[in-house]
Write a protein that holds these residues in place. Structure first.
Motif, short mmCIF file in Angstrom:
data_model
loop_
_atom_site.label_atom_id
_atom_site.label_comp_id
_atom_site.label_asym_id
_atom_site.label_seq_id
_atom_site.Cartn_x
_atom_site.Cartn_y
_atom_site.Cartn_z
N VAL A 104 21.03 -2.34 -8.23
CA VAL A 104 20.54 -1.39 -7.23
C VAL A 104 19.15 -1.81 -6.78
O VAL A 104 18.27 -2.06 -7.62
CB VAL A 104 20.48 0.04 -7.84
N MET A 105 18.95 -1.88 -5.48
CA MET A 105 17.63 -2.08 -4.91
C MET A 105 16.97 -0.70 -4.84
O MET A 105 17.59 0.27 -4.39
CB MET A 105 17.75 -2.66 -3.51
N VAL A 106 15.71 -0.60 -5.30
CA VAL A 106 15.01 0.67 -5.36
C VAL A 106 13.72 0.56 -4.55
O VAL A 106 12.93 -0.35 -4.77
CB VAL A 106 14.64 1.06 -6.81
N VAL A 107 13.54 1.49 -3.61
CA VAL A 107 12.30 1.57 -2.83
C VAL A 107 11.58 2.84 -3.25
O VAL A 107 12.16 3.93 -3.19
CB VAL A 107 12.58 1.59 -1.31
N PHE A 108 10.33 2.69 -3.70
CA PHE A 108 9.48 3.83 -4.05
C PHE A 108 8.42 4.01 -2.98
O PHE A 108 7.82 3.03 -2.53
CB PHE A 108 8.75 3.58 -5.38
N SER A 109 8.17 5.26 -2.61
CA SER A 109 7.09 5.55 -1.68
C SER A 109 6.44 6.86 -2.10
O SER A 109 7.12 7.88 -2.18
CB SER A 109 7.62 5.66 -0.26
N PRO A 110 5.14 6.85 -2.39
CA PRO A 110 4.25 5.69 -2.44
C PRO A 110 4.65 4.74 -3.57
O PRO A 110 5.62 5.04 -4.28
CB PRO A 110 2.88 6.32 -2.70
N PRO A 111 3.95 3.63 -3.74
CA PRO A 111 4.36 2.66 -4.77
C PRO A 111 4.47 3.29 -6.15
O PRO A 111 3.72 4.21 -6.47
CB PRO A 111 3.24 1.61 -4.75
N GLU A 112 5.39 2.77 -6.94
CA GLU A 112 5.54 3.23 -8.31
C GLU A 112 4.26 2.93 -9.09
O GLU A 112 3.67 1.86 -8.94
CB GLU A 112 6.73 2.51 -8.96
N SER A 113 3.84 3.86 -9.92
CA SER A 113 2.60 3.66 -10.70
C SER A 113 2.83 2.74 -11.87
O SER A 113 3.86 2.66 -12.41
CB SER A 113 2.08 4.98 -11.25
N ARG A 137 0.81 -1.22 0.00
CA ARG A 137 0.00 0.00 0.00
C ARG A 137 0.84 1.27 0.00
O ARG A 137 0.53 2.23 -0.69
CB ARG A 137 -0.92 -0.02 1.22
N ASN A 138 1.95 1.30 0.76
CA ASN A 138 2.73 2.53 0.93
C ASN A 138 4.09 2.53 0.23
O ASN A 138 4.83 3.50 0.34
CB ASN A 138 2.94 2.81 2.41
N MET A 139 4.43 1.43 -0.44
CA MET A 139 5.75 1.37 -1.08
C MET A 139 5.80 0.24 -2.10
O MET A 139 4.97 -0.66 -2.09
CB MET A 139 6.85 1.14 -0.05
N SER A 140 6.80 0.33 -2.96
CA SER A 140 7.13 -0.78 -3.86
C SER A 140 8.65 -0.88 -3.88
O SER A 140 9.37 0.07 -3.59
CB SER A 140 6.56 -0.56 -5.27
N VAL A 141 9.12 -2.09 -4.20
CA VAL A 141 10.57 -2.35 -4.20
C VAL A 141 10.92 -3.12 -5.46
O VAL A 141 10.19 -4.01 -5.89
CB VAL A 141 10.99 -3.17 -2.96
N GLY A 142 12.06 -2.74 -6.05
CA GLY A 142 12.49 -3.42 -7.26
C GLY A 142 14.00 -3.51 -7.34
O GLY A 142 14.72 -2.91 -6.53
N LEU A 143 14.46 -4.29 -8.31
CA LEU A 143 15.88 -4.43 -8.59
C LEU A 143 16.14 -3.78 -9.95
O LEU A 143 15.48 -4.11 -10.94
CB LEU A 143 16.26 -5.92 -8.62
N TYR A 144 17.10 -2.86 -9.97
CA TYR A 144 17.45 -2.12 -11.19
C TYR A 144 18.86 -2.52 -11.59
O TYR A 144 19.76 -2.57 -10.75
CB TYR A 144 17.37 -0.62 -10.91
N ALA A 145 19.05 -2.82 -12.87
CA ALA A 145 20.35 -3.28 -13.36
C ALA A 145 20.81 -2.44 -14.55
O ALA A 145 20.05 -2.22 -15.49
CB ALA A 145 20.26 -4.75 -13.78
N LEU A 146 22.03 -1.99 -14.47
CA LEU A 146 22.66 -1.28 -15.58
C LEU A 146 24.05 -1.88 -15.77
O LEU A 146 24.84 -1.93 -14.82
CB LEU A 146 22.78 0.22 -15.28
N ASP A 147 24.34 -2.34 -16.98
CA ASP A 147 25.64 -2.94 -17.24
C ASP A 147 26.71 -1.87 -17.43
O ASP A 147 26.40 -0.72 -17.78
CB ASP A 147 25.58 -3.85 -18.48
N ALA A 148 27.95 -2.25 -17.20
CA ALA A 148 29.07 -1.32 -17.36
C ALA A 148 29.01 -0.68 -18.74
O ALA A 148 28.75 -1.35 -19.74
CB ALA A 148 30.39 -2.06 -17.18
N GLY A 149 29.19 0.65 -18.77
CA GLY A 149 29.19 1.39 -20.02
C GLY A 149 27.83 1.75 -20.56
O GLY A 149 27.73 2.47 -21.56
N SER A 150 26.76 1.28 -19.93
CA SER A 150 25.42 1.57 -20.45
C SER A 150 24.96 2.96 -20.04
O SER A 150 25.58 3.63 -19.22
CB SER A 150 24.42 0.50 -20.00
N VAL A 151 23.83 3.37 -20.62
CA VAL A 151 23.24 4.68 -20.35
C VAL A 151 21.96 4.47 -19.55
O VAL A 151 21.14 3.62 -19.90
CB VAL A 151 22.93 5.42 -21.68
#
Length: 105
Positions: free
Chosen positions: A96-105, A27-41
């Motif tokens: 990167v672990m990402v916590v959004f509050s409130p949850p990401e739409s 209800r008040n947050m969402s959590v995700g894993l974000y990945a960016l490889d070396a050299g990426s944008v």
């Protein structure tokens, strides 16, 4: 209780061919894993939610607004809603672990 293992989340993220895997939404947050490889944008745009990043592996820099900081394993960064931000100069694959509050739409 909901419990997760980073290795399993990374496998699921990779299997879905995406840079981001949301694995928890409450209800008040969402959590995700974000990945960016070396050299990426980093393509992300400002979000409507506050965010907290916890770097679980890799090396890069992050710019939030006009401030830039290096990040590596163990770095924690808060990004207020609506503020432009990007990871850059990604020298080692970044997870990167990402916590959004409130949850990401």
């Amino acid at each position: 209780m909901k419990a997760f293992r980073l290795e399993e989340l990374e496998r699921e993220r990779a299997a879905n061919d995406g840079a981001y895997l949301q694995f928890l939404r409450e209800r008040n947050m969402s959590v995700g894993l974000y990945a960016l490889d070396a050299g990426s944008v980093d393509p992300q745009q400002p979000h409507a939610q506050d965010e907290v990043y916890l770097v679980v592996s890799g090396r890069a820099a992050i710019t939030v607004g006009t401030e830039t900081q290096p990040v590596a394993r163990g770095s924690v960064v808060y990004v207020p809603a609506g503020v432009p931000h990007k990871f850059h100069h990604i020298s080692e694959d970044l997870r990167v672990m990402v916590v959004f509050s409130p949850p990401e739409s």
